[in-house]
Design a protein around this motif. Structure first.
Motif, PDB file in Angstrom:
ATOM      1  N   ARG A  38      17.581   0.115 -12.006  1.00 46.12           N
ATOM      2  CA  ARG A  38      18.323   1.229 -12.594  1.00 46.12           C
ATOM      3  C   ARG A  38      17.671   2.559 -12.285  1.00 46.12           C
ATOM      4  N   SER A  39      16.474   2.543 -11.693  1.00 49.04           N
ATOM      5  CA  SER A  39      15.840   3.825 -11.387  1.00 49.04           C
ATOM      6  C   SER A  39      15.952   4.101  -9.897  1.00 49.04           C
ATOM      7  N   GLN A 128      20.913 -13.338 -20.922  1.00 50.55           N
ATOM      8  CA  GLN A 128      21.885 -12.420 -20.333  1.00 50.55           C
ATOM      9  C   GLN A 128      21.417 -11.979 -18.956  1.00 50.55           C
ATOM     10  N   THR A 148      28.588 -17.337 -18.357  1.00 47.84           N
ATOM     11  CA  THR A 148      29.966 -16.892 -18.513  1.00 47.84           C
ATOM     12  C   THR A 148      30.034 -15.385 -18.332  1.00 47.84           C
ATOM     13  N   GLU A 150      31.101 -11.927 -19.246  1.00 46.04           N
ATOM     14  CA  GLU A 150      31.509 -11.400 -20.554  1.00 46.04           C
ATOM     15  C   GLU A 150      32.109  -9.999 -20.475  1.00 46.04           C
ATOM     16  N   GLY A 151      31.930  -9.318 -19.355  1.00 46.30           N
ATOM     17  CA  GLY A 151      32.512  -7.984 -19.251  1.00 46.30           C
ATOM     18  C   GLY A 151      32.002  -7.255 -18.031  1.00 46.30           C
ATOM     19  N   VAL A 152      32.645  -6.123 -17.751  1.00 46.74           N
ATOM     20  CA  VAL A 152      32.188  -5.233 -16.679  1.00 46.74           C
ATOM     21  C   VAL A 152      32.040  -3.841 -17.272  1.00 46.74           C
ATOM     22  N   LEU A 153      30.823  -3.309 -17.241  1.00 51.01           N
ATOM     23  CA  LEU A 153      30.576  -1.946 -17.708  1.00 51.01           C
ATOM     24  C   LEU A 153      30.911  -1.026 -16.545  1.00 51.01           C
ATOM     25  N   ARG A 154      32.055  -0.353 -16.670  1.00 51.18           N
ATOM     26  CA  ARG A 154      32.597   0.404 -15.546  1.00 51.18           C
ATOM     27  C   ARG A 154      31.660   1.537 -15.139  1.00 51.18           C
ATOM     28  N   ASP A 155      31.446   1.681 -13.843  1.00 49.42           N
ATOM     29  CA  ASP A 155      30.666   2.807 -13.288  1.00 49.42           C
ATOM     30  C   ASP A 155      29.285   2.943 -13.916  1.00 49.42           C
ATOM     31  N   ALA A 156      28.671   1.825 -14.336  1.00 50.92           N
ATOM     32  CA  ALA A 156      27.429   1.950 -15.109  1.00 50.92           C
ATOM     33  C   ALA A 156      26.205   2.269 -14.249  1.00 50.92           C
ATOM     34  N   TRP A 158      24.418   4.028 -10.590  1.00 52.16           N
ATOM     35  CA  TRP A 158      24.515   4.861  -9.388  1.00 52.16           C
ATOM     36  C   TRP A 158      23.845   4.121  -8.244  1.00 52.16           C
ATOM     37  N   PHE A 163      29.196   5.441  -7.975  1.00 50.59           N
ATOM     38  CA  PHE A 163      29.030   4.656  -9.193  1.00 50.59           C
ATOM     39  C   PHE A 163      29.645   3.282  -8.992  1.00 50.59           C
ATOM     40  N   VAL A 168      28.242  -8.177 -16.722  1.00 50.37           N
ATOM     41  CA  VAL A 168      27.330  -8.812 -17.674  1.00 50.37           C
ATOM     42  C   VAL A 168      27.734 -10.268 -17.843  1.00 50.37           C
ATOM     43  N   GLY A 170      26.515 -14.044 -19.729  1.00 48.71           N
ATOM     44  CA  GLY A 170      25.661 -14.563 -20.794  1.00 48.71           C
ATOM     45  C   GLY A 170      25.752 -16.071 -20.894  1.00 48.71           C
TER      46      GLY A 170
ATOM     47  N   ASP B  85      20.142   8.499 -19.428  1.00 47.30           N
ATOM     48  CA  ASP B  85      19.650   8.089 -18.107  1.00 47.30           C
ATOM     49  C   ASP B  85      20.205   9.092 -17.093  1.00 47.30           C
ATOM     50  N   HIS B  87      19.559   9.475 -13.971  1.00 48.19           N
ATOM     51  CA  HIS B  87      19.852   8.956 -12.632  1.00 48.19           C
ATOM     52  C   HIS B  87      21.243   8.313 -12.591  1.00 48.19           C
ATOM     53  N   ASN B  88      21.489   7.399 -13.508  1.00 53.09           N
ATOM     54  CA  ASN B  88      22.807   6.754 -13.558  1.00 53.09           C
ATOM     55  C   ASN B  88      23.816   7.574 -14.374  1.00 53.09           C
ATOM     56  N   HIS B 125      28.100  10.931 -16.691  1.00 52.16           N
ATOM     57  CA  HIS B 125      29.291  10.340 -16.071  1.00 52.16           C
ATOM     58  C   HIS B 125      29.914   9.276 -16.966  1.00 52.16           C
ATOM     59  N   ARG B 126      29.082   8.629 -17.791  1.00 49.20           N
ATOM     60  CA  ARG B 126      29.549   7.497 -18.600  1.00 49.20           C
ATOM     61  C   ARG B 126      28.844   7.495 -19.946  1.00 49.20           C
ATOM     62  N   GLU B 150      35.115  -3.045 -22.946  1.00 47.05           N
ATOM     63  CA  GLU B 150      34.736  -3.595 -21.641  1.00 47.05           C
ATOM     64  C   GLU B 150      34.232  -5.024 -21.709  1.00 47.05           C
ATOM     65  N   GLY B 151      33.934  -5.503 -22.902  1.00 43.22           N
ATOM     66  CA  GLY B 151      33.470  -6.887 -22.999  1.00 43.22           C
ATOM     67  C   GLY B 151      32.885  -7.181 -24.357  1.00 43.22           C
ATOM     68  N   ILE B 152      32.615  -8.456 -24.582  1.00 39.16           N
ATOM     69  CA  ILE B 152      31.916  -8.881 -25.799  1.00 39.16           C
ATOM     70  C   ILE B 152      30.739  -9.745 -25.384  1.00 39.16           C
ATOM     71  N   ARG B 154      28.545 -12.334 -26.321  1.00 43.15           N
ATOM     72  CA  ARG B 154      28.654 -13.353 -27.365  1.00 43.15           C
ATOM     73  C   ARG B 154      27.316 -13.592 -28.070  1.00 43.15           C
ATOM     74  N   LEU B 172      34.530   7.145 -19.295  1.00 42.58           N
ATOM     75  CA  LEU B 172      34.041   7.863 -18.114  1.00 42.58           C
ATOM     76  C   LEU B 172      34.467   9.317 -18.208  1.00 42.58           C
TER      77      LEU B 172
END
Lengths: 179, 179
Positions: A38-39, A128, A148, A150-156, A158, A163, A168, A170, B85, B87-88, B125-126, B150-152, B154, B172
């Protein structure tokens, strides 16, 4: 001695001899590193104590491993259980294979061994894994290991000029026992 | 001076006089605290540095606000942008209202003001909100403020005696601009 061993790999502590190999093949590649963390990528001199792959002590919150391919007894990559949370009994997995060791199903096997460590040794309830939404090999490996989506964190994240979503995945302890 | 103001609330820095009120009404309630944070409740003596609501110096990674209801010019709760953050270009929102200030639409308005701070002042951005999957008032506030589910994750949190899922919401910057 029983160690952390799957069908294709075993996990062991980081050795000093691993560090220059992991630094060169995983850290010095701007694109690989941008997708792995992430950096932002920064230049790091050999032996730098900032290396993501330096030898470090495990803590209550983090356990870094080196991956060894059983067939060749060779260093294949690095995997870390991080964000270990003893109250919520959950943790995260981060995995990176050396370029020459990809496409051989080692990551699925590595995930299985690390789940054994998390669920059986540490007593976690949930594990996770986050990865770039377009990292199809990683997503496939995770699903093969029983995770499984569980989701997509949009544009999370860079990643080199744009983006990208973060997927994710789990797995719960009950799903692991049943696997 | 233009401050961070919505239709119902304004956000300002934490004042010393806020701390005992927030400690008593938000921290000292064990069941409520368990639903708000990832750490187990622990006893905190009045006036100690252990208070999650103590006055802190400004930091690059987080911004803590007190929420003031405009109609009565009274402290209504706490709001923060955390894990900023650069950067992101992302951050997370955390909100807790005093019991008497719930059910009045203040949370939605607070989320909107925090989004203004994050998108316009910080250039993010987010922005992301995590909450327990059964926290319907917070989920409603997030959706009313324009967030997308965007998700759960669990069983991601231990909430006094059982594991509960964690819902993740994101917005966003371009969704905010068109709101």
């Amino acid at each position: 001695m029983t160690d952390l061993r799957g069908d294709l790999v075993r996990l062991r502590a980081r050795h000093e001899a691993d560090v220059p190999i992991l630094d060169t093949e995983l850290l010095d590649d701007v694109e690989v590193r941008a997708r792995a963390g992430r950096s932002p990528w920064r230049p790091a001199s050999p032996g730098s104590q900032t290396s993501h792959y330096r030898v470090m002590e495990s803590t209550d919150a983090m356990a870094p491993f080196s991956i060894v391919e059983l067939a060749t007894d060779t260093l294949a990559g690095a995997v870390t259980m991080w964000g270990i949370d003893a109250h919520n009994r959950c943790a995260h997995i981060g995995i990176a294979l050396r370029p020459g060791f990809r496409g051989k199903s080692l990551s699925t096997d590595t995930l299985r061994v690390l789940c054994h460590y998390g669920f059986i040794v540490l007593g976690m309830h949930r594990i996770q894994l986050e990865t770039a939404a377009d990292n199809h090999p990683m997503i496939k490996s995770a699903e093969q290991a029983g995770f499984t989506k569980e989701g997509v964190l949009r544009d999370a994240g860079w990643i080199l000029g744009r983006f990208v979503g973060e997927t994710v995945l789990g797995m719960l302890a009950g799903e692991w026992v049943a696997a | 001076m233009s401050d961070l103001r919505g239709d119902l609330v304004r956000l300002r820095a934490r004042h010393e006089a806020d701390v005992p009120i927030l400690d008593t009404e938000l921290h000292d309630d064990v069941a409520l605290h368990a639903r708000m944070g990832r750490r187990p409740w622990r006893p905190i003596s009045p006036g100690t540095e252990a208070s999650p609501y103590r006055v802190k110096e400004p930091r690059a990674e987080g911004a803590s606000f007190s929420v003031v209801e405009l109609a009565c010019d009274t402290l209504a709760g706490t709001a923060s942008l955390w894990d900023i953050d650069t950067h992101n270009r992302s951050a997370h929102i955390g909100i807790a209202l005093r019991p008497a200030f719930r059910g009045k639409g203040l949370a939605t308005d607070t989320v909107r003001v925090l989004c203004h701070y994050g998108f316009v002042v910080l250039g993010l951005h987010r922005i992301q909100i995590e909450t327990l999957a059964d926290n319907h008032p917070m989920i409603k506030a997030a959706e009313q403020a324009g967030f997308t589910k965007e998700g759960i994750l669990r069983d991601a949190g231990w909430d006094t005696g059982g594991f509960v899922g964690e819902a993740v919401f994101g917005i966003l910057v371009h969704e905010w601009t068109t709101a």
